[in-house]
Motif scaffolding. Structure first.
Motif, PDB file in Angstrom:
ATOM      1  N   UNK A  63      53.387  35.989 -29.360  1.00 24.90           N
ATOM      2  CA  UNK A  63      53.335  34.410 -28.800  1.00 24.90           C
ATOM      3  C   UNK A  63      54.786  33.465 -29.958  1.00 24.90           C
ATOM      4  N   UNK A  64      55.147  32.489 -29.078  1.00 25.09           N
ATOM      5  CA  UNK A  64      55.964  31.353 -29.755  1.00 25.09           C
ATOM      6  C   UNK A  64      54.669  30.466 -30.474  1.00 25.09           C
TER       7      UNK A  64
ATOM      8  N   UNK B  56      53.566  27.951 -30.279  1.00 22.84           N
ATOM      9  CA  UNK B  56      53.757  26.503 -30.075  1.00 22.84           C
ATOM     10  C   UNK B  56      52.828  25.729 -31.151  1.00 22.84           C
TER      11      UNK B  56
ATOM     12  N   UNK C 279      54.605  24.842 -34.634  1.00 28.98           N
ATOM     13  CA  UNK C 279      55.703  24.186 -33.635  1.00 28.98           C
ATOM     14  C   UNK C 279      56.143  22.869 -33.455  1.00 28.98           C
ATOM     15  N   UNK C 280      54.747  22.222 -32.671  1.00 29.37           N
ATOM     16  CA  UNK C 280      54.900  20.844 -31.627  1.00 29.37           C
ATOM     17  C   UNK C 280      54.202  20.625 -33.003  1.00 29.37           C
TER      18      UNK C 280
ATOM     19  N   UNK D 193      57.702  19.866 -35.641  1.00 28.76           N
ATOM     20  CA  UNK D 193      59.209  19.214 -35.156  1.00 28.76           C
ATOM     21  C   UNK D 193      58.261  17.379 -35.254  1.00 28.76           C
TER      22      UNK D 193
END
Ligand SMILES: Nc1ncnc2c1ncn2[C@@H]1O[C@H](COP(=O)(O)OP(=O)(O)O)[C@@H](O)[C@H]1O
Ligand SMILES: [Mg+2]
Lengths: 230, 390
Positions: B10-11, B13, B16-17, B20
Motif C-alpha cells: 500500500x501507500x 502512509x 510519508x506522514x 512530510x
C-alpha cells in the motif's frame, strides 16, 4: 420501476440532533429513490438538513427512524463493520477537497484504488494514473495538494472517489470553493465520468448555474423533501 | 510469498506522514535519541561499575574460593582458619591451593605524603595467585621482606609510583607506618572498592598488620584437576567443612562481590533511576509528537474512514509511525553510545563498553516507549468521526 434497480431507497426517514430539551428534528419523514446511473441534484437553503441526509445515505451516521436502503442493504440498525464495508462502495466528494496533505495527487488517488480487492500494487497505481488522466491532471501526478489549484484539488478528489469503482457518488457542494467557470467544468466532468461507470450521483448544490446537469432535481426545506420536475 | 506481499503493498502512509513534517520528525527523533543515549550512559555506568567491582576477582587462578561467612564484600573481608584450606586438599579433585591475605591498608603517597586506602594481597611468592603467567617471575622479587608489587593501573592519587619506578628510581613508601619498597609493577586495575592494589608476601603482610591472628586468612584459592565439576566439588566441600567457612565457585565469588554492590548500595538504584528518567522523558516527547500528529491529521483520518478504511488499518498507521520513530531514533543513540563509551573508558578507566544485552534492552525500551505512546495517541483517533467532515 422494480425495487432491485434502485441504488437508494429511502422511506419515512427522520433524524434528530441533540438530547433532551435541545433535541431538534432536522429530517422529517423524507422519501427518496435514486435509480442506478441517475444523477440527482439536491438543493435547499442552508441548514435545512441536506448534509445530514447525505451522511445517512453514506452510512456515516446511524439511522434513527425510517428505512434507508442502499444497494439493497437496510442501514437502520446496521453494525459499524457493515457500514464500513458499505462505504467502500460509495464514493464521497466533500465541500473541501479533503485530500491527504502528505500524499501526492497520484498517491491520493491510489488511496481510493487501494480499496479494490484482488488488485496488485502496479495495477492499482496504473488505475490511479488512468483516473488522473481522465480528470486532465496527467501532468500533476507528483504534486502535493499544497501545490495544486482549488479546481485541480477537487478533480483529484473526484478521481480518488471514482478510483474505488463506486456505484453511488455523494457530493456535498463540490463547487463551493471554486469560481463558477471551474465549478461548472468540475461538475460536468463528474457527471460524464459517473455516467461512464453507470454510477448514481446525489449532489448537493446551491449553485443555480449547474442545475441543468441533473436528470432530476429535488428540493429540501426544513427537513422535508419536495420533488421537482425538471 | 515476497511477491504476494509486494503485490499487496500500500501507500506507505506512516512514513510519508512523518517525512512530510520534517521539524516534527526531527523533534521526535532527537527526543528518542536523547532518551536512548541517557539509557545507554546510565546503564553503561551501572554495569561498568559492577564490572569494575570484580576486576581483581576475575584474575585469580582458582576454580573454587573459600571465604569467611562473615565477609560481606571486598572492603570487609573477615578471616577464617587456614586449616580449612588444608582440609580441602583431602578432596581427590583438588590439585592445589593458595592461602591469601586480603585487607585494605593505608598507603602513603611518596610525593604528597598523604595517605589513602589500598587493597593489599599477601600470598606465598611461590604459589600461583593470578592466571597471568608473567606474575610468577615478579613474585620472586617479593621473597625479600618489605617488598611490594604495585598496581600501575591504580589511581593517580597514590602518587607517581609507576612513573618513578620506570625512571629507575627507588620508590619507597610507608604502609601502616612501616617502610616498604616497590620491587616491581603489575597491571590489575582499580576496582570499585579499591582505588589501587598491591601484592606482597604473606610474611611482609603479617609484618604490616601484626595483630592478624595466626593461622587466619581471608581468601583461600583452590585449583581443581582438569575436567572436574567445580559446582559439585564446591557443594561437596561445603558439606564436609565446618561452617566457619563458605565455599564458592570462582563465579560465585564474583557474584558475591557484585551482589553486594548491587543490593547493599544505592548505586544500582541511582543509575537505574537515571535510565528510567530517560525512558519517561522519551515517552513524553514521543507521545506529544504522535498525539499532535494524529490531531493534525484527524480530518484526513476521518476522510479515510469515510472512504471505507477500517479503524484498525488507521490505528496501524499510528503503530507504524511509532515503529519507524523507534528504529530511526535508536540508530543515532546507538552510535552516540559507542562514542561516549569510548570517551568514558579513556577518562575513567572504567570498563564501560557496548554489549549485546544492553544494545537489545535499550532498543526494547525505546520500542516500548514508542508503542506505549502510539497506543495513547491512538485514543485520539477514535475521535475521528467521518460524519463530521462533510
Ligand atoms: N452534529 C450536529 N449536531 C447538532 N446539530 C447539527 C449537527 N449537524 C448539523 N446540525 C444542525 O442540523 C441542521 C441541519 O444541518 P445540515 O444537515 O448540515 O444542513 P445543510 O447541509 O442543509 O446546511 C442545522 O440546523 C445544523 O445546525
Ligand atoms: Mg451542508
Amino acid at each position: 420501476m422494480g425495487k432491485s434497480s434502485l441504488t437508494v431507497d429511502i422511506h419515512a426517514l427522520s433524524h434528530w440532533y441533540g438530547k433532551g430539551s435541545t433535541r431538534r428534528q432536522v429530517l422529517q419523514g423524507v422519501d427518496l429513490q435514486i435509480s442506478a446511473g441517475e444523477v440527482v441534484l439536491l438543493t435547499g437553503p442552508s441548514g435545512c438538513g441536506k448534509t445530514t441526509l447525505l451522511t445517512l445515505i453514506g452510512a456515516l451516521r446511524k439511522v434513527q427512524e425510517g428505512d434507508v436502503d442502499v444497494f439493497g442493504q437496510q442501514l437502520r440498525g446496521a453494525a459499524r463493520g457493515q457500514r464500513q464495508r458499505l462505504r467502500r462502495r460509495i464514493g464521497m466528494i466533500f465541500q473541501g477537497h479533503n485530500l491527504l496533505r502528505c500524499l501526492t495527487a497520484e498517491q491520493n488517488v491510489q488511496m481510493g484504488a487501494d480499496l479494490l480487492p484482488n488488485l496488485g500494487y502496479r495495477a492499482r497505481r496504473d488505475q490511479a494514473r488512468e483516473w488522473l488522466r481522465s480528470v486532465g491532471l496527467e501532468d500533476e501526478l507528483g504534486k502535493l495538494p499544497h501545490d495544486l489549484s482549488g479546481g485541480q484539488k477537487q478533480r483529484v478528489a473526484i478521481a480518488r472517489a471514482l478510483a474505488a469503482k463506486p456505484k453511488l457518488l455523494l457530493a456535498d457542494e463540490p463547487t463551493a470553493a471554486l469560481d463558477s467557470g471551474t465549478g461548472r467544468e468540475v461538475v460536468e466532468l463528474l457527471k460524464r465520468l459517473a455516467r461512464e461507470q453507470s454510477c448514481s450521483v446525489l449532489m448537493v448544490t446551491h449553485d443555480p448555474r449547474i442545475l441543468d446537469v441533473a436528470d432530476r432535481l429535488v428540493r429540501m426545506e426544513d427537513g422535508r423533501l419536495y420533488q421537482t420536475i425538471s | 510469498m515476497i511477491r504476494a506481499l509486494w503485490q499487496r503493498r500500500r501507500i506507505p502512509l506512516a512514513s510519508l506522514m512523518l517525512i512530510r513534517q520534517p521539524v516534527r520528525l526531527a523533534v521526535a527523533l532527537a527526543g528518542i535519541s536523547f532518551a536512548g543515549i541517557l539509557m545507554f550512559m546510565q546503564l553503561g555506568f551501572r554495569d561498568g561499575l559492577f564490572d569494575a567491582s570484580v576486576t581483581v576477582h576475575r584474575l585469580f587462578d582458582a576454580d573454587i574460593v573459600l571465604i569467611s561467612p562473615r565477609s560481606t564484600s571486598s572492603v570487609s573481608m573477615a578471616g577464617f582458619p587456614s586449616r580449612r584450606l588444608i582440609q580441602a586438599m583431602a578432596a581427590p579433585e583438588v590439585e592445589g591451593i593458595t592461602p591469601v591475605h586480603w585487607n585494605l591498608l593505608l598507603w602513603r603517597n611518596p610525593e604528597t605524603l598523604g595517605t589513602r586506602s589500598i587493597l593489599a594481597l599477601g600470598f606465598e611468592p611461590g604459589h600461583p595467585l593470578f592466571t597471568d603467567p608473567t606474575l610468577a617471575a615478579k613474585a620472586k622479587l617479593l621473597t625479600q621482606k618489605g617488598r611490594v608489587l604495585f598496581d600501575e593501573k591504580s589511581r593517580a592519587e597514590f602518587g607517581p609510583v609507576a612513573k618513578w619506578f620506570r625512571e629507575g628510581r627507588t620508590v619507597e613508601s610507608e604502609i601502616a607506618g612501616k617502610r616498604v619498597r616497590v620491587a616491581g609493577l603489575i597491571g590489575l586495575g582499580a576496582s570499585f572498592g579499591a582505588d589501587g592494589n598491591l601484592l606482597t608476601s604473606s610474611e611482609t603482610f603479617l609484618d604490616l598488620i601484626p595483630n592478624t591472628p595466626s593461622g587466619s586468612i581471608e581468601v583461600g584459592l583452590v585449583r581443581l584437576k582438569p575436567g572436574s565439576d567445580a559446582d559439585q566439588v564446591a557443594q561437596h566441600l561445603q558439606s564436609q567443612l565446618p561452617d566457619d567457612v563458605t565455599v564458592l565457585t570462582k563465579q560465585g565469588f564474583i557474584d558475591f562481590e557484585q551482589n553486594y554492590w548491587r543490593t547493599s548500595t544505592s548505586i544500582g538504584f541511582i543509575f537505574t533511576l537515571g535510565a528510567a528518567m530517560g525512558f519517561v522523558v522519551g515517552c513524553v516527547i514521543v507521545y506529544q509528537v504522535l498525539y499532535s500528529d494524529v490531531s493534525d491529521h484527524l480530518p484526513e483520518y476521518a476522510t479515510l474512514m469515510a472512504m471505507g478504511y477500517k479503524l484498525n488499518s488507521l490505528l496501524g498507521v499510528v503503530v507504524r509511525e511509532g515503529l519507524l520513530l523507534a528504529l530511526f531514533g535508536y540508530l543515532p543513540a546507538y552510535a552516540a553510545g559507542q562514542g561516549l563509551y569510548l570517551l568514558v573508558r579513556n577518562a575513567t578507566q572504567l570498563p564501560v563498553a557496548m554489549n549485546t544485552v544492553r544494545a537489545v534492552s535499550v532498543f526494547s525500551m525505546i520500542l516500548i516507549m514508542c508503542m506505549l505512546s502510539a497506543g495513547l495517541a491512538m485514543r485520539r483517533l477514535v475521535d475521528a468521526d467521518p460524519a463530521e467532515i462533510f
